[in-house]
Design an enzyme around this catalytic site. Structure first.
Site, mmCIF file in Angstrom:
data_model
loop_
_atom_site.group_PDB
_atom_site.id
_atom_site.type_symbol
_atom_site.label_atom_id
_atom_site.label_comp_id
_atom_site.label_asym_id
_atom_site.label_seq_id
_atom_site.Cartn_x
_atom_site.Cartn_y
_atom_site.Cartn_z
ATOM 1 N N HIS A 1 -9.805 -6.095 -1.338
ATOM 2 C CA HIS A 1 -8.997 -5.253 -2.184
ATOM 3 C C HIS A 1 -9.036 -5.756 -3.709
ATOM 4 O O HIS A 1 -9.231 -6.888 -4.013
ATOM 5 C CB HIS A 1 -7.467 -5.160 -1.791
ATOM 6 C CG HIS A 1 -6.891 -4.638 -2.615
ATOM 7 N ND1 HIS A 1 -6.303 -3.430 -2.765
ATOM 8 C CD2 HIS A 1 -5.938 -5.452 -3.934
ATOM 9 C CE1 HIS A 1 -5.488 -3.312 -3.800
ATOM 10 N NE2 HIS A 1 -5.234 -4.252 -4.479
ATOM 11 N N ASN B 1 -13.302 -3.143 5.082
ATOM 12 C CA ASN B 1 -13.990 -3.257 3.756
ATOM 13 C C ASN B 1 -14.083 -4.534 3.042
ATOM 14 O O ASN B 1 -14.283 -4.449 1.814
ATOM 15 C CB ASN B 1 -14.102 -1.977 3.027
ATOM 16 C CG ASN B 1 -12.697 -1.919 2.333
ATOM 17 O OD1 ASN B 1 -11.563 -2.700 2.516
ATOM 18 N ND2 ASN B 1 -12.285 -0.803 1.628
ATOM 19 N N TYR C 1 0.673 -1.277 0.096
ATOM 20 C CA TYR C 1 0.116 -0.035 0.002
ATOM 21 C C TYR C 1 1.078 1.244 0.017
ATOM 22 O O TYR C 1 0.617 2.348 0.345
ATOM 23 C CB TYR C 1 -1.004 -0.100 1.016
ATOM 24 C CG TYR C 1 -2.197 -0.882 0.932
ATOM 25 C CD1 TYR C 1 -3.245 -0.242 0.011
ATOM 26 C CD2 TYR C 1 -2.617 -1.848 1.730
ATOM 27 C CE1 TYR C 1 -4.389 -1.153 -0.204
ATOM 28 C CE2 TYR C 1 -3.704 -2.709 1.654
ATOM 29 C CZ TYR C 1 -4.500 -2.184 0.370
ATOM 30 O OH TYR C 1 -5.921 -3.007 0.248
HETATM 31 P P1 RTP Z 1 -8.277 -1.240 -2.039
HETATM 32 O O1 RTP Z 1 -7.125 -0.446 -2.791
HETATM 33 O O2 RTP Z 1 -8.213 -1.859 -0.812
HETATM 34 O O3 RTP Z 1 -9.031 -2.203 -3.225
HETATM 35 O O4 RTP Z 1 -9.468 -0.307 -1.973
HETATM 36 P P2 RTP Z 1 -9.846 0.960 -2.966
HETATM 37 O O5 RTP Z 1 -9.136 0.870 -4.216
HETATM 38 O O6 RTP Z 1 -11.404 0.871 -3.109
HETATM 39 O O7 RTP Z 1 -9.686 2.317 -2.068
HETATM 40 P P3 RTP Z 1 -8.175 3.064 -1.840
HETATM 41 O O8 RTP Z 1 -8.411 4.709 -2.156
HETATM 42 O O9 RTP Z 1 -7.256 2.517 -2.822
HETATM 43 O O10 RTP Z 1 -7.988 2.961 -0.585
HETATM 44 C C1 RTP Z 1 -7.307 1.828 -0.066
HETATM 45 C C2 RTP Z 1 -7.835 1.295 1.415
HETATM 46 O O11 RTP Z 1 -7.577 2.413 2.481
HETATM 47 C C3 RTP Z 1 -8.789 2.349 3.251
HETATM 48 N N1 RTP Z 1 -9.246 3.624 3.191
HETATM 49 N N2 RTP Z 1 -9.549 4.497 4.174
HETATM 50 N N3 RTP Z 1 -10.662 6.284 5.954
HETATM 51 C C4 RTP Z 1 -10.524 6.764 4.793
HETATM 52 O O12 RTP Z 1 -10.807 7.670 4.229
HETATM 53 C C5 RTP Z 1 -10.015 5.408 3.954
HETATM 54 N N4 RTP Z 1 -9.828 5.694 2.629
HETATM 55 C C6 RTP Z 1 -9.424 4.621 2.226
HETATM 56 C C7 RTP Z 1 -9.822 1.333 2.920
HETATM 57 O O13 RTP Z 1 -9.680 0.285 3.396
HETATM 58 C C8 RTP Z 1 -9.525 1.190 1.319
HETATM 59 O O14 RTP Z 1 -9.802 0.057 0.828
HETATM 60 MG MG MG Z 2 -7.014 0.876 -4.132
#
Ligand code: RTP
Ligand code: MG
Length: 141
Positions: free
Chosen positions: A117, A114, A51
């Site tokens: 990923h 959530n 990440y």
């Molecule tokens: P992922 O990478 O896990 O598939 O999720 P995603 O693309 O939908 O979201 P991303 O923007 O890449 O963010 C990665 C993970 O970080 C956590 N998150 N927390 N508290 C917050 O505002 C926040 N924003 C993101 C989430 O667990 C997200 O899946």
């Molecule tokens: Mg993501």
């Protein structure tokens, strides 16, 4: 249409809830094949590296702590439009905003916990598959 590969992770909350099989069944039901899979406990260094793109974000520490809080199921999904298809099956990052019938709407508790990923584009999919399955056998079909 192009056959793609994408990286999928069933996160610690969903593994703890014992819904790995139900989530994998959704991928299979949508025509995605499981091309590689492993159940592993990530180290902090692995989670931070994976990440790394979010390093400067305020949620980075919480995200890393969560991802090392228990085992995760990591798989490569393969099929037509696999990257977008997986993102559609997952639903929005915040499960409160995720469409009904998506994995996050049905299995996730919060934006942190959530459930899944999924790679978000062709370039990140290639990087993420190589990160967790280096030297993976490629089968022509
Ligand atoms: P992922 O990478 O896990 O598939 O999720 P995603 O693309 O939908 O979201 P991303 O923007 O890449 O963010 C990665 C993970 O970080 C956590 N998150 N927390 N508290 C917050 O505002 C926040 N924003 C993101 C989430 O667990 C997200 O899946
Ligand atoms: Mg993501």
């Amino acid at each position: 249409m192009a056959i793609e590969r994408t990286l999928s992770i069933i996160k610690p909350d969903a593994v703890a809830k014992n819904v790995v099989g139900q989530i994998l069944a959704r991928f299979e039901g949508a025509g995605l094949k499981i091309a590689a899979a492993k159940l592993v406990q990530l180290s902090r260094a692995e989670a931070e590296a994976f990440y790394g793109v979010h390093k400067a974000r305020p949620f980075f520490n919480d995200l890393v702590n969560f991802m090392v809080s228990g085992p995760v199921m990591i798989q490569v999904l393969e099929g037509e439009n696999a990257i977008l298809k997986n993102r559609e099956l997952m639903g929005a990052t915040d499960p409160k905003k995720a469409e009904k019938g998506t994995i996050r709407a049905d299995f996730a508790d919060s934006i942190d916990a959530n459930a899944v990923h999924g790679s978000d584009a062709a370039e990140t999919a290639a990087q993420e598959v190589a990160f967790f399955f280096p030297g993976m056998q490629v089968y022509s079909r």
